[in-house]
Every structure is written in structure tokens, then in C-alpha cells.
Motif scaffolding. Sequence first.
Motif, short mmCIF file in Angstrom:
data_model
loop_
_atom_site.label_atom_id
_atom_site.label_comp_id
_atom_site.label_asym_id
_atom_site.label_seq_id
_atom_site.Cartn_x
_atom_site.Cartn_y
_atom_site.Cartn_z
N VAL A 1 19.45 1.84 -0.38
CA VAL A 1 19.95 3.17 -0.75
C VAL A 1 19.07 3.80 -1.82
O VAL A 1 18.49 3.09 -2.65
N GLU A 2 18.98 5.12 -1.79
CA GLU A 2 18.29 5.86 -2.86
C GLU A 2 19.32 6.30 -3.90
O GLU A 2 20.42 6.70 -3.55
N GLY A 3 18.92 6.27 -5.16
CA GLY A 3 19.81 6.74 -6.23
C GLY A 3 19.98 8.25 -6.17
O GLY A 3 21.00 8.81 -6.58
N GLY B 1 19.16 9.42 4.43
CA GLY B 1 18.25 8.51 3.72
C GLY B 1 16.87 8.49 4.35
O GLY B 1 16.72 8.61 5.57
N TYR B 2 15.88 8.38 3.50
CA TYR B 2 14.50 8.22 3.98
C TYR B 2 13.87 7.09 3.17
O TYR B 2 13.80 7.17 1.95
N HIS B 3 13.44 6.05 3.89
CA HIS B 3 12.86 4.90 3.19
C HIS B 3 11.45 4.61 3.69
O HIS B 3 10.92 3.54 3.42
N GLY B 4 10.87 5.55 4.44
CA GLY B 4 9.51 5.37 4.89
C GLY B 4 9.31 5.82 6.32
O GLY B 4 10.25 6.22 7.02
N ASN C 1 0.81 -1.23 0.00
CA ASN C 1 0.00 0.00 0.00
C ASN C 1 0.84 1.27 0.00
O ASN C 1 0.35 2.34 -0.33
N THR C 2 2.07 1.15 0.44
CA THR C 2 2.93 2.32 0.58
C THR C 2 4.38 1.95 0.24
O THR C 2 4.74 0.76 0.23
N GLY C 3 5.17 2.98 0.04
CA GLY C 3 6.59 2.77 -0.16
C GLY C 3 7.26 2.23 1.10
O GLY C 3 8.22 1.46 1.03
N THR C 4 6.76 2.66 2.24
CA THR C 4 7.29 2.17 3.52
C THR C 4 7.17 0.65 3.58
O THR C 4 8.15 -0.06 3.87
N GLU C 5 5.97 0.17 3.29
CA GLU C 5 5.75 -1.28 3.33
C GLU C 5 6.62 -2.00 2.29
O GLU C 5 7.11 -3.09 2.54
N GLY D 1 6.73 3.11 -5.43
CA GLY D 1 5.53 3.63 -4.77
C GLY D 1 5.03 4.85 -5.51
O GLY D 1 5.16 4.96 -6.74
N LYS D 2 4.45 5.77 -4.76
CA LYS D 2 4.05 7.10 -5.26
C LYS D 2 3.18 7.06 -6.51
O LYS D 2 2.12 6.50 -6.50
N TYR D 3 3.66 7.66 -7.64
CA TYR D 3 2.81 7.89 -8.82
C TYR D 3 2.34 6.59 -9.47
O TYR D 3 1.42 6.60 -10.29
N LEU E 1 17.66 -1.03 -4.21
CA LEU E 1 17.61 0.37 -4.65
C LEU E 1 16.20 0.90 -4.40
O LEU E 1 15.22 0.36 -4.93
N ASP E 2 16.11 1.95 -3.59
CA ASP E 2 14.82 2.55 -3.27
C ASP E 2 14.49 3.56 -4.37
O ASP E 2 15.06 4.65 -4.42
N GLU E 3 13.58 3.16 -5.24
CA GLU E 3 13.16 4.05 -6.35
C GLU E 3 11.73 4.54 -6.13
O GLU E 3 11.01 4.84 -7.08
C1 LIG Z 1 12.70 7.23 -1.12
C2 LIG Z 1 11.45 6.92 -0.37
N1 LIG Z 1 11.22 5.67 0.07
C3 LIG Z 1 10.11 5.34 0.71
C4 LIG Z 1 9.14 6.27 0.99
C5 LIG Z 1 7.90 5.89 1.74
O1 LIG Z 1 6.80 5.90 0.92
P1 LIG Z 1 5.34 6.05 1.56
O2 LIG Z 1 5.21 7.43 2.03
O3 LIG Z 1 4.42 5.69 0.44
O4 LIG Z 1 5.28 5.05 2.67
C6 LIG Z 1 9.33 7.58 0.56
C7 LIG Z 1 8.32 8.61 0.84
O5 LIG Z 1 8.48 9.78 0.64
C8 LIG Z 1 10.51 7.92 -0.12
O6 LIG Z 1 10.75 9.16 -0.54
#
Ligand SMILES: Cc1ncc(COP(=O)(O)O)c(C=O)c1O
Length: 459
Positions: free
Chosen positions: A231-233, A182-185, A154-158, A291-293, A264-266
Motif C-alpha cells: 500500500v502507498e501512504g 494503487g500504482y506500484h510499478g 534499478n527501479t521502484g517497480t523492481e 526509488g525516484k529521487y 509500505l510503498d514509499e
Molecule cells: C508509488 C510508486 N511505486 C512504484 C513506482 C515504480 O517506480 P519506477 O517507475 O521507478 O519503476 C512508482 C512510479 O511512479 C510509484 O509511484
Amino acid sequence: MAPVALRDTYSGVEAAVKSKVAQSTTKDAAQTALLAAATRFEDANPKSKAQHEIAAGILPGGNTRTLLHTTPFPLSMKCGKGSSVWDEDDHKYTDFVGELTAGIFGHNHPVIREAIVSAFDNVGVSLGSTTIQEQKHASLICERFGLERLRFTNTGTEANLHALNGAKRFTGRRKVLVFSGGYHGAVLSFGDGKVAENNVDREEWVIGRYNDVDGAKRLIEETPELAAVLVEGMQGAGGCIRGTKEFLHTIQETTKKVGAVFILDEVMTSRIAPGGIQRLMGLKPDITSFGKYLGGGFPIGAFGGSEKIMRVYDPRVPGALSHSGTFNNNTMTMHAGYAGLFQVYTDEVNLAFNAKGDALLEKLQHVSKGTKVFFTGMGAILAAHFSDGGSQEVTCIEDFEERGDLRDLFWYEMLEDGFWITRRGFMALILGTPDEEMDRFVECVGKFLQRHKDILMPE
Ligand SMILES: Cc1ncc(COP(=O)(O)O)c(C=O)c1O
């Protein structure tokens, strides 16, 4: 009334605040300008203010999404059309928040509308079953990003949580290397170089410095029990800081060497180029999170990679990892997401859109050259920064100290000019944003720099 008009009528307030500030210990001109801007903001937005007070009586701080909280109160948006939004006090803004990259299709794209209405009328909201549509959307994403298998969340976090669990199962190890900034959720945040207090698995993280090639290599080689590198690109929430090819390829090669999984967190960056940032950089991660769009504006997350790794989630295999979620394959997201990606965000559209973003970034970098303001980003995702050091090439969050007061002043004054941006300076463009609005933004940034040249030129 356009709030910008207020700026000119507030010299009295500014003068009053100025004298107040002068009397106090703070003699900083930035504080003076900031206080004046905050006063104008309060006066221009009585309905948002009142709404915040009501909301605070039921939601902690009037908020259910921390990022959206701003002092003295957040703007309450009433509606959006195309690439514009209107607040409760009837100010119109060009939407540069773009729902933090999820809102690429704008607020009522006809293709998304058609997909949603058709799904509602002909399919139904939640069927409590597998559907053809989830396979179709998964196939399209796999084709676009070169994956063999994919699962939805449902989300990028998940997506990241399940990608990490998959990597831990696959390797039989526990530790994960991430990078400061870094932010992964929501529960996977390393913004200030530390494991955030609300993070999951607090003991399992190792934190490196972003773009530090030797440091990353050493940590990957020397961390016992390393299951994965996440990691994020380009660090998105961390301020649109680009990863270098050398850094990302070093991670890819070294993880392979030690048998760890390269994730890779895209979630944000997959829209930056056809095939995502990975194709742009020539990378082949073991798992990619999304996630997202990709949900067409509706909640989504996804993670995928090779069949060999993703097999840990194959429920036909005895002892497979479980991955549940009531809305993982909800019909609205599957239809809207597929329509958005297949019909709207084609490779051609992607290239043209991100070229516009790159051009905007270049103009902003040009106009802010030699000041305390600088812009970073890639494609149609960018961020404004404010630092005493002035314009600079940044490689990681440790490279500069953000001036919160200048950042806030910029936010107030861009709102007055009719641009909806995040308080932290992050911006994500929406398809169909008029070129004139992008040019006007550059112009307004230029005027902002002129107006406050006394506080925005490096000392
Ligand atoms: C790189 C990255 N990973 C994961 C997430 C988490 O996504 P979500 O907010 O859909 O849980 C985000 C949200 O901004 C993000 O930027």
C-alpha cells in the motif's frame, strides 16, 4: 514567442470551431474550449509535432513510456536548467512534472554534477563488483528511514517485485492485498480498481478500497494464504489521495495479527517528510520500498526492513532467494544518490521544501473552492482534479469521476502559461523553484477558473 499570446489571437479559430461544434451533435462548451486549445497547441508546436511523426516511425506511437504520450502529440523537451525546461519550439516552462518526484534536485544541481564527474573521473562507470559506495548509500538510507537491511534495484517497480517475493518466501504464502487506485510499478498497477492486463502474477491479487478501514481489516483477516499487503501512504499516480492514519495503522496491526508482511510503498512519498510518510504517520512497516529521487536523478529502486525478513535475500544462507541486476549498484547512481541525500536533501531542507508545497496546495484549494476543480496532495507533491461534483474531500478513486475534457483543457492552458505539468494533473515540485513561480501558478489557475467559469462552476 510565449504561447499564451496565441490565446488572445484565436478568437477566430474559436468562433469557427464553435460554429462547427454547434452544427454537430456536441454542443458542450467544454468541448469547444478544448478543441480551440488543441488547435492552438498544434500551431504553437510544429517542431514537437514533426518530431513525433519521426519517432512514430521507430517507436510504437513515438513512445517508450506510456505516461508521456499525449494527444495530439507529446511535447518534445530539448533541455532543462534548474527548475525550468525548454521544448523544441523554444517555449520555456517551469517544471512542475519534476520527473514524477525523481527530479527533486532539478536538471543540473551542482552537488549532483560534482558527484557524477568525480565518480566518472575517479571511480569508473561499472566495476562489476561490490563497492564501498553502495554500502555508504545503503547505510544513509537505513539511518534516515529506520531500517536494518536494504537492497538496491534499478527501479521502484523492481523494488516492489522483490519486496513481494521476499514476503512470499518469508511467509510461505502467495496472495497479496492491494488497493484500487494503487500504482506500484509498470507491471503492478491497479489504477481502475482492476488488475491491469500487463500485471505480473495476475491470479494472486486481492483488491480492496483505499481508506476503507473495515474493508481492509476484513480482507486481511479473511483472505486465505495472505502473504502481504502492499500500500502507498498517499496514492501518487492514483491522484495524490492521502491514506488516513486509521487506515494505515489498521493495516499494520491486522497484518501483524495474521502473520502477513506489511509493505509500505514509499517510492514517491519518502521525500514528503524526514523519515518518509511512515515517520509522519507513526508507522513501522515490515518492508519499505523506495526509488525516484534517491538516485540523485539516476535510475534507482530499493527495498528494506528488518534483518529477520531481509535475510531471505542473504546469499550466505543456503537456499536464499536470488536477486540479480546488472545495474543494481551502478556507481553513478550510488554516488549521485548519496550526494543528493547527504548533502542536499537534509531534514531541514526537506521540512522547508514540503512546507512550501503544503502552502501552495492550500492556496490552490482556496482559489478553486466551489468550482469543479480541486487539488489534493501532501508536501511538494500534488494533483489537480476535475469533477462535476465540485470541491470535495476524497478518500479513494471511487469518490469522484474525473472529467477528462476539463483536465485536458487545464493541461493545454497551463502549458500556454508556461507550466510543465503532467496531462493527468500530477505535479511534483523541484528544489529551488522560485516562490514567484508558485504564486504565478496560483494566479494562472485563478484566471483559468475565471476564463471558463461557465463550464467550471457546478451545475
Ligand atoms: C508509488 C510508486 N511505486 C512504484 C513506482 C515504480 O517506480 P519506477 O517507475 O521507478 O519503476 C512508482 C512510479 O511512479 C510509484 O509511484
